[in-house]
Structure formats: structure tokens, C-alpha cells
Write an enzyme that holds these catalytic residues in place. Sequence first.
Site, PDB file in Angstrom:
ATOM      1  CG  ASP A 483      -0.869   5.846   7.342  1.00  0.00           C
ATOM      2  OD1 ASP A 483      -0.808   6.776   8.156  1.00  0.00           O
ATOM      3  OD2 ASP A 483      -1.291   5.970   6.183  1.00  0.00           O
TER       4      ASP A 483
HETATM    5  C1  BGC Z   1      -0.226   5.292   2.694  1.00  0.00           C
HETATM    6  C2  BGC Z   1       0.947   6.178   3.011  1.00  0.00           C
HETATM    7  C3  BGC Z   1       1.816   5.544   4.048  1.00  0.00           C
HETATM    8  C4  BGC Z   1       2.206   4.145   3.644  1.00  0.00           C
HETATM    9  C5  BGC Z   1       3.008   3.436   4.709  1.00  0.00           C
HETATM   10  C6  BGC Z   1       0.246   3.923   2.355  1.00  0.00           C
HETATM   11  O1  BGC Z   1      -0.849   3.091   2.210  1.00  0.00           O
HETATM   12  O2  BGC Z   1      -0.939   5.844   1.613  1.00  0.00           O
HETATM   13  O3  BGC Z   1       0.506   7.425   3.446  1.00  0.00           O
HETATM   14  O4  BGC Z   1       2.947   6.343   4.197  1.00  0.00           O
HETATM   15  O5  BGC Z   1       1.042   3.394   3.375  1.00  0.00           O
HETATM   16  O6  BGC Z   1       2.243   3.081   5.804  1.00  0.00           O
END
Ligand code: BGC
Length: 807
Positions: A483
Site C-alpha cells: 500500500d
Molecule cells: C494493509 C494491506 C497491505 C499491507 C502492505 C497493510 O496494512 O492492510 O492491505 O497489503 O499493509 O502494505
Amino acid sequence: MKYGFFDDSAMEYVIQTPQTPLPWINYLGNSAFFSLISNTAGGYSFYRDAKLRRITRYRYNNVPTDQGGRCYYIKDAGVLWSPAFLPCKTPLDHYRCRHGLGYTAFESEKNGVRADMTCFVPLNHLCEINSLTLTNTSQSEKKLELFGAVEWCLWNATDDAQNFQRNLNTGEVEVAGSVIYHKTEYRERRNHYTFFGVNAPTSGFDTDRETFLGRFGSWDQPGAILSGKMGNSIANGWAPIACHKLEVALAPGESKNFVFLLGYAELDGAEKWESPSVINKLPARCMMEQFSTQEAVEQSLVELALHWKGLLANYQVSSSDEKLDRMVNIWNQYQCMVTYNMSRSASYFESGLGRGMGFRDSCQDILGFVHMVPQNARQRILDIAAIQFEDGSAYHQYQPLTKRGNTEAGYGFNDDPLWLVACTAAYIRETGDHAILEEMVPFDNQAEKSKPLFEHLRRSIRYILSHTGPHGLPLIGRADWNDCLNLNCFSEQPDESFQTCSNFESGKAESIFIAAMFVKYGCEYAELCSRFGDEAEAAEILGHVQEMEQIVLNHGWDGQWFLRAYDAFGNKVGSHECEEGKIFIEPQGFCAMAGIGIKEGHAEKALSSVQTHLLNDYGIELLAPCFTQYHKELGEITSYPPGYKENGSVFCHSNPWVTIAFAAVSDGDSAYDTYRRIAPAFTEEHSEIRRTEPYVYAQTIAGRSAARYGEAKNSWLTGTAAWGFVSVSQYILGIRPGFDGLIVEPCLPSRITHFTVTRQFRGAIYRITVHNNRSGQYRLLLDGSPLTTSYIPFTEGRAEYNVEVFL
Ligand code: BGC
């Protein structure tokens, strides 16, 4: 250092001191009424949605931390103490907290009084029970005062924490006998109230916080308790609470039990009121009546235990490694169920205000719980698919209560659509229920835009194909799984979101991670097509999959590892040519999982680079070297201090991909090594460094570049639960569902010489024994007869399969 121990026979983690480095929590609740509970009885409750139906108030960021929740006080000859240590903080003569499956039990003792309190949410009831037994262990009679209190939240937890000009005027309660009712806003739009009652006569109460605590009072020393005078106050606005006072006389050796119950009721229309302005208390009275005896409570606890036993029975291993067994049999599966219920909404790190259910998160969670509650997985898949748009993209999140997509989090996370394929295929492999593909599901929750789920999957795949960049790789959009890798967002203002700020979609930023996902899940989709009637589509997609694989080999290989992405200017991300962030974990794991580069030897090389550059004592770091400067063209990932979160911590969710990748190249020792580094039961001995609960995965563990190397954060709600379970159950132990039956292909370390697994699958029971002779000659016997493959075909009607495998 340890703060407790695993009691595997009771399926509990037993905490021996309230002084854990952080609150160590547990979850209560099964379907609609949920509570978080810490080892000092902190936490809060909510109905379905931690934001919109918050029942009790909790102050994140409070000082001291974790005050509130369930406040119990015992006043014994002037000494005030709490059975769970907080809120009083009076040192106890004895303390234990046992976190079990769906319940938490406290045992404590002070000056000859013992308190045993079990907290749980009964199956199929909208309440939390705190069953408290007081025993006089002294030689003389005890005359105690007992108090039980909760603080109400005014429903919407966001408003509750900010809209004070309204909130301080709205609070309303009623008191009837030993039950206090919280009915704020019930008068107009709401049809729900909550109540806190006890099954014994009370000698006083308070419902107004200030009256109870006093002008300068606090929860650890409430003025009304200290002065001995309850106010019998009726809250009018301000902060409504519920506190009961009971007088308890105990002869030496005598015990008395009290059932405190925190309940939720909903009533509509004419049923709402008993008389003008007086709420209809019938549902509350029924619930209080139902749990009015200790026997009824005990019975309900037995039902809860059976429920959990039944769920976990779907996969049970017995090996020579007790830590492996306790992870697989108890805690990992338990955590998977919690992520099913919570997604990423409510924990001690997720405030319950922001993130409801994530599209990709919830899809991945399904991989970890589908074998336990396939029916729930089915419904979840349909709910998630309903927040997909017609072009195949999707809202990134939705609220559990409304099941509507969140506009704030937006859309355009280009990995999202493929996770829908992943979980649907997993569901069908587990259950054989391909009829789900024909279920009509709306796009964007608009009934008139309904299409069969199969069509949703088709659009997921097509979305990727129609969003490719200059190299033919999938465009990343706002971000892919990571993200915080925001290649199109260029955030320069501190007050905007890294993900949803402008400049979306350069048309150039490409993700090798999504490419690998496409190869893996494109194959799974093609298999669904060919099995269920669309050979032409299957062939076409397989063609695209092959092309994509080639594109990754041509444009995604950096020489020693796979590249991570191309940015909006076409520059490489995750290459040896970069100054920082030269290597990322995600494509190394996922490419090998997708089978990319295995025959070329790239996969092995990439995994060995992972070991060289990313492996630390506590797992595999997300990238190296960590970014020391903010790069707006890379986004949030470069905003974190080195070694934290996506900037080079052990971001645990991505570790099992490497474990599975090692299994894909048949390296059992490395697969196990990466597994055990992050698996919490294996890290219990250094709990003072890790600091989060040793029985559940955390999202991150600070990397080597961080000052607090080894410290974990954001425990409980992480995709690590599902992927950790997939990696160990399906790849290390190697028992995984296929469309036609169970596949047994273990990839074991030399230290595990044999194991047995009992697996319930489509109503049949499989007893599987594996001997790890490391002979290199795979043999499988089904009921004593050899099979030529590792696939045990499922036969309808057959109840038992006895399998023996020699490796
Ligand atoms: C989110 C995920 C994401 C991960 C890596 C988490 O906080 O819920 O959707 O894939 O972070 O960024």
C-alpha cells in the site's frame, strides 16, 4: 524472557504478570457481538461494526495505557483492588490471565480473597459475560464491597471522540433493578440500546461519570468508592456510565458467584417502547434471565469450547516439534478466525475508526479460514465481489455494517481484482462448490448491475490485461499489495493521503508483483474456466499468462533477483542500479510461487539473494537498503524511518510467500527456517524484545536499521495469519486442497522426521502419516495401496481416507 507459557492441553496462553511489555489481548465474540480484552481486562465491545456500533468507550493513546474496559473493584477493609489488576493497580498476591479460545479468565488473590473471573461472549448471543467468583481464603469472615463498571460509548466511535458540542448533551440512561440501560439517541433514529446488569441485588449505582469518579477522581480511585457513597446518579448528557455496587459477605472458605452481563438489544417500531419514553426492556430481561445462574454460564462456556474444538479439528498435526503443533493446531487457526471477524478494523493498533474491511485483506483472510467455516467464506466472497466495479476494479475497503464501499479509501489499487480470483478458487478447491460461480452478485452494490460471480472474476482478469504499461507489465495504480509503494501519487502536502492524492495513473508505473499474481491467479482462473465450461476463455487466458511470464523474464529480472516495479518515469524500482531499495521481498516470493523463473534457475537465485540481503534474526525484511530520504515518486514507503513498516521492517505478511517459494524449489530446510523465524510460538523466549503477544503474528518486526530491532508492532490483524497458515499447512506439511481432492506434497526440514495430520475435507476425514526418510523417492499409500500421484481423489460418500507417505 517470557511473561507466561503455553498450556497446549487447555489451548491457552497463561500470562503470569500484568506487567507485560504491552497489553496482550484476546478477542471475544463469534458473529455479531465482539469484544477486545487485554490481560488487565481493558478493551471495548461493539456490535458488528467497531466504528458505527461501539458499545463501550476506549481511549487509544491514553496515559496510562489501557485504562477502562471492564472495571471491577473489591474493597476489603479499606484496601481497594481489581481482580484483573487494572484499573486499581494495587499489587496482587497472585495474578494470572489465561487467554483461551473466545474467552479470557483471570485468577487473582489479595489479602485472603480470591477472585476468578471468566469473560466471554456466548455463542449466538449479543452480550459479554463476566462471571466473577469471590472466595474467602482467610480464616475470618469477610465483608466486601464489590463494584463493576463500564463506560458507554455514544455509538459512533468517531463522533464519540470528536463531536463534543453534541455528545455532551445527548447521554440518556434508565435504571431498573440490577440493570443499567444506555439509551442515548434511542429516542429518534436509533433502534438499539445496551445494558449492563448483574444477577444479584445491588446496594447502589452510578450512571454519571463525574458523580462516580469525582471532580478530580480517576478510574483507579473513583471518588464514590473511596468515600463509600454511591451517588445513585442518573446521567443527563455528559458521560454516561454504568456502575453497580454489591455487598458481599463471605464466611471462611465460602465462595459466591456473580454474573455481570453487558448486552445489546435492537427493537423496531411499536416494540420499541414499554411506555412513553421508557424503553422496552424485554430482550434485556430475557438475556439476564437466561444467564442468571452460574450453571447456565458454565454450560454456555462448554458450548463455546465445543465450537472451537470443532473448528480446529479440521486440521490437526502431531509432529516432533511442539511449537509447530501449537501454531498449527491452535493459535494460527484461531488468529485466522479473528481476522475473519475483524479484517483490519479493531485491535489495539487499529482503532476501529478507519479501516473497515479491506478488499485485498479480506480476500486473503479467506485463504486462512475457508477450511473452518466454508459457508462464511462463501458469503464473504459474495460481499466482497459486490464492491467491485463493472470494469473489474474495486473499492479498496468497505464498512462491515453497511457492506458499502468506502469512498475515502477509494479504488485503483490494481492488485485488488486478482485477490478475488485467489479466494474464489481456494473456496472451490476446499468445498467443491462451484455453484458459487453462478451466484448473481451486483457491481458496486447496485442490484440492477448484477452478474454471476464468474463474470466478476472474468472482469478481474480483464482489468489487469487492459491496464498494462510500456513493458506489457500490469500498471500498479495507486499501489499494489504494498500500500505504501505509491508510484503514481507524488504526495507533497502533509495533509493529504499518500494513496488517494492526485496525479493518479501515469500510464507507465508497472508492478512485477501484480505480474506474478497474474501468472498465478490467471492459471487458477483458466482452470476454473476449463473445468466449468469455457475452454476458449481458458485457452486465451493461458496464452496471456505465458506472455506475462515471458515479459517478467525479459523485463522483470535484474540479474540476481526480480525487480519490484517501474516508476512513473520508467525507472527501475528494486534494482541493483538503485541507490536504496535495491531489492524487495515481494516479487522474489511471488514469482517463484507463480512458477516464474524456476526452470531458468532465477527463482533459486532470487531466493538466495533474499537470504543474503534481507534475512535477519526475526524474519525477512521487506527491502534493503532502507530508504533514508523521502522520494515522492515512490510514496509512503519512503516516509517511514529506516527499518520500520514497509521501509525495511520484517513485514511479516510477505514472509510466507518466501516460505512457499522455497517449497516451490524443494528447499525444505530454508522453507522451515523462514517459517519459524516469524512464527510467534517460536519467538516466545525473546518476548521482552518482541513485546507483542507470543501467541499471534504481528504485522511488522523492526528491521536491522531500526533502533528497536526485533520489536513487533500491530499484532493480530494481519494477512500473516492466513498466509502463515497456508505456508505451513499446505506447503511445509504439504496438505492442500485441489479441485478433485487433497494433494499431499510435504516439503520438510530434516529435523522433522515424521508427522501425522488429521484433515477434515468435504465431510470426509483424512488421516495422513508422513515419514521423512529423505530418500528422494516419493511414495503414497491410500489404505495400504500405492497411488501413482500425490493427488488423493475425493470420492463422494467415502467417509475416511488413510494415507501414508514416504519421502
Ligand atoms: C494493509 C494491506 C497491505 C499491507 C502492505 C497493510 O496494512 O492492510 O492491505 O497489503 O499493509 O502494505
